[in-house]
Design a protein around this motif. Structure first.
Motif, mmCIF file in Angstrom:
data_model
loop_
_atom_site.group_PDB
_atom_site.id
_atom_site.type_symbol
_atom_site.label_atom_id
_atom_site.label_comp_id
_atom_site.label_asym_id
_atom_site.label_seq_id
_atom_site.Cartn_x
_atom_site.Cartn_y
_atom_site.Cartn_z
ATOM 1 N N MET A 1 8.745 -7.856 9.728
ATOM 2 C CA MET A 1 8.952 -7.004 8.559
ATOM 3 C C MET A 1 8.016 -7.435 7.441
ATOM 4 N N ARG A 2 7.215 -6.532 6.990
ATOM 5 C CA ARG A 2 6.385 -6.836 5.839
ATOM 6 C C ARG A 2 7.150 -6.418 4.602
ATOM 7 N N ASN A 3 7.165 -7.260 3.590
ATOM 8 C CA ASN A 3 7.984 -7.011 2.429
ATOM 9 C C ASN A 3 7.530 -5.777 1.672
ATOM 10 N N PHE A 4 8.505 -5.085 1.042
ATOM 11 C CA PHE A 4 8.223 -3.871 0.307
ATOM 12 C C PHE A 4 7.222 -4.078 -0.816
ATOM 13 N N ALA A 5 7.050 -5.291 -1.295
ATOM 14 C CA ALA A 5 6.165 -5.528 -2.439
ATOM 15 C C ALA A 5 4.699 -5.621 -2.062
ATOM 16 N N MET A 6 4.374 -5.649 -0.781
ATOM 17 C CA MET A 6 3.020 -6.008 -0.375
ATOM 18 C C MET A 6 1.955 -5.039 -0.875
ATOM 19 N N ILE A 7 2.322 -3.773 -1.143
ATOM 20 C CA ILE A 7 1.297 -2.809 -1.528
ATOM 21 C C ILE A 7 1.327 -2.492 -3.014
ATOM 22 N N ARG B 1 6.794 -3.553 -11.527
ATOM 23 C CA ARG B 1 6.994 -3.940 -10.122
ATOM 24 C C ARG B 1 8.466 -3.959 -9.730
ATOM 25 N N VAL B 2 9.296 -4.527 -10.583
ATOM 26 C CA VAL B 2 10.715 -4.641 -10.237
ATOM 27 C C VAL B 2 11.353 -3.266 -10.137
ATOM 28 N N VAL B 3 11.057 -2.397 -11.098
ATOM 29 C CA VAL B 3 11.602 -1.041 -11.084
ATOM 30 C C VAL B 3 11.135 -0.290 -9.839
ATOM 31 N N ALA B 4 9.834 -0.376 -9.546
ATOM 32 C CA ALA B 4 9.283 0.333 -8.389
ATOM 33 C C ALA B 4 9.940 -0.132 -7.094
ATOM 34 N N SER B 5 10.100 -1.425 -6.949
ATOM 35 C CA SER B 5 10.682 -1.949 -5.725
ATOM 36 C C SER B 5 12.151 -1.572 -5.600
ATOM 37 N N ALA B 6 12.875 -1.568 -6.722
ATOM 38 C CA ALA B 6 14.287 -1.179 -6.693
ATOM 39 C C ALA B 6 14.434 0.270 -6.245
ATOM 40 N N LEU C 1 14.074 -10.747 -1.404
ATOM 41 C CA LEU C 1 14.184 -11.213 -2.784
ATOM 42 C C LEU C 1 13.247 -12.375 -3.103
ATOM 43 N N VAL C 2 13.347 -13.471 -2.353
ATOM 44 C CA VAL C 2 12.482 -14.624 -2.630
ATOM 45 C C VAL C 2 11.022 -14.265 -2.395
ATOM 46 N N GLY C 3 10.753 -13.541 -1.311
ATOM 47 C CA GLY C 3 9.380 -13.125 -1.035
ATOM 48 C C GLY C 3 8.812 -12.281 -2.164
ATOM 49 N N PHE C 4 9.636 -11.390 -2.721
ATOM 50 C CA PHE C 4 9.194 -10.553 -3.823
ATOM 51 C C PHE C 4 8.845 -11.393 -5.052
ATOM 52 N N VAL C 5 9.706 -12.353 -5.379
ATOM 53 C CA VAL C 5 9.456 -13.217 -6.534
ATOM 54 C C VAL C 5 8.160 -14.007 -6.341
ATOM 55 N N LEU C 6 7.976 -14.565 -5.141
ATOM 56 C CA LEU C 6 6.771 -15.337 -4.860
ATOM 57 C C LEU C 6 5.524 -14.465 -4.983
ATOM 58 N N TYR C 7 5.592 -13.280 -4.416
ATOM 59 C CA TYR C 7 4.436 -12.391 -4.418
ATOM 60 C C TYR C 7 4.055 -11.984 -5.837
ATOM 61 N N THR C 8 5.034 -11.561 -6.631
ATOM 62 C CA THR C 8 4.730 -11.135 -7.991
ATOM 63 C C THR C 8 4.226 -12.304 -8.831
ATOM 64 N N ARG C 9 4.791 -13.488 -8.616
ATOM 65 C CA ARG C 9 4.321 -14.663 -9.361
ATOM 66 C C ARG C 9 2.866 -14.974 -9.006
#
Length: 310
Positions: free
Chosen positions: A1-7, A197-202, A247-255
């Motif tokens: 699974m590739r995280n939703f934040a990747m793009i 980013r947070v709004v879009a991912s939600a 969740l953790v992957g999203f935080v890491l990616y955005t950071r």
């Protein structure tokens, strides 16, 4: 699974519209390795989850729970326009229903190692679909596309029965899933204006999770009898996907996007498939074959060169 934040890196920005200071090299390396671990282990975790959890129902619950958490975190952030909201919702359905949902179902038959290699072609599909809608594709990119997709052909044609589980439909599904994910990625890349980013991912998670839940309901996956024999291993894998992949992957990616060069962050695209295949071979005791090494090297090499060129 590739995280939703990747793009989301090119289409959304921080709430204040700027970037934080550059993180120390040691911290950047730590964050990058943690991201590799979180997203690289996602497909093996999905494989463990679908061992006894209904695939679409399980994925829907993970996405909806993650969406609720991020929706809470998005309170007070700039809201998208109605047009942006519609684009985000459609992209969420393509990414999470067509992409991850289809891949989750396919993992009931194919191995995680095979799935990780096939999913690695997502950046190549993005380039190919971009060319089909009018974006200029260079000669060098076309060569990389031929090499990368040639690698996929090698992997699929040489895969033993143990890798595809006697289910060619699952291999076909795992080949289609990256195309739908790439389509959702392109839709996100063409959202007008900037979106938090947070709004879009939600929005994506809630939209995709809702559609998946309806599909699971229509297929009877939410019936109590389908959940009566869920193992602790599968339940633990689902929790892992919720916490670390989403969740953790999203935080890491955005950071990382805020503090590290984008080309460095993009390395996850060809490192995480290696992590997934390695976990499948070692932890899940899946066998790798010569074609997986040869074809996988072509795919990952083509992806790495394409990302570097961009």
């Amino acid at each position: 699974m590739r995280n939703f934040a990747m793009i989301l890196g090119r289409t959304v920005q921080r709430r204040d519209g700027g970037r934080t200071g550059v993180a120390p090299p040691d911290r950047t390396v730590f964050l990058l390795l943690a991201l590799y671990a979180c997203w690289g282990s996602a497909i093996p975790a999905m494989k463990l989850m679908v061992d006894s959890v209904p695939p679409l129902g399980g994925a829907a619950l993970i996405f909806l729970l993650a969406g609720v958490v991020l929706a809470g975190a998005a309170c007070g952030r700039p809201r998208p326009t109605r047009v942006q909201l519609r684009h985000l919702a459609v992209a969420g359905v393509l990414l999470l229903v067509g992409g991850q949902g289809l891949a989750t179902v396919a993992l009931t038959a194919v191995t995680a190692s095979l799935g990780a290699i096939l999913a690695a072609a997502i950046p190549l599909w993005v380039v190919l679909l971009s060319g089909l809608i009018g974006t200029r594709v260079s000669v060098a990119s076309r060569v990389r596309l031929v090499a990368g997709f040639g690698g996929i052909v090698i992997v699929v044609l040489t895969a033993p029965g143990s890798a595809i589980g006697g289910a060619p439909w699952a291999v076909a599904a795992f080949c289609v899933a990256p195309i739908l994910w790439a389509a959702g990625s392109l839709l996100m890349a063409n959202v007008a204006g900037t979106v938090d980013r947070v709004v879009a991912s939600a929005v994506q998670l809630l939209a995709g999770g809702t559609v998946l839940l309806l599909v699971a309901l229509s297929l009877g996956e939410l019936a109590p009898t389908r959940w009566s024999d869920v193992s602790w291993t599968s339940a633990g894998a689902a929790v892992f996907l919720l916490v670390f992949d989403s969740l953790v992957g999203f935080v890491l990616y955005t950071r990382l996007l805020e503090s590290a060069p984008a080309p460095l962050v993009s390395t996850y695209a060809y490192v995480t498939p290696l992590v997934g295949a390695a976990i499948g071979a070692t932890v899940l005791d899946e066998s790798l074959w010569a074609g997986a090494f040869a074809g996988g090297a072509l795919v990952l090499g083509a992806v790495a060169l394409e990302l570097r060129a961009r």
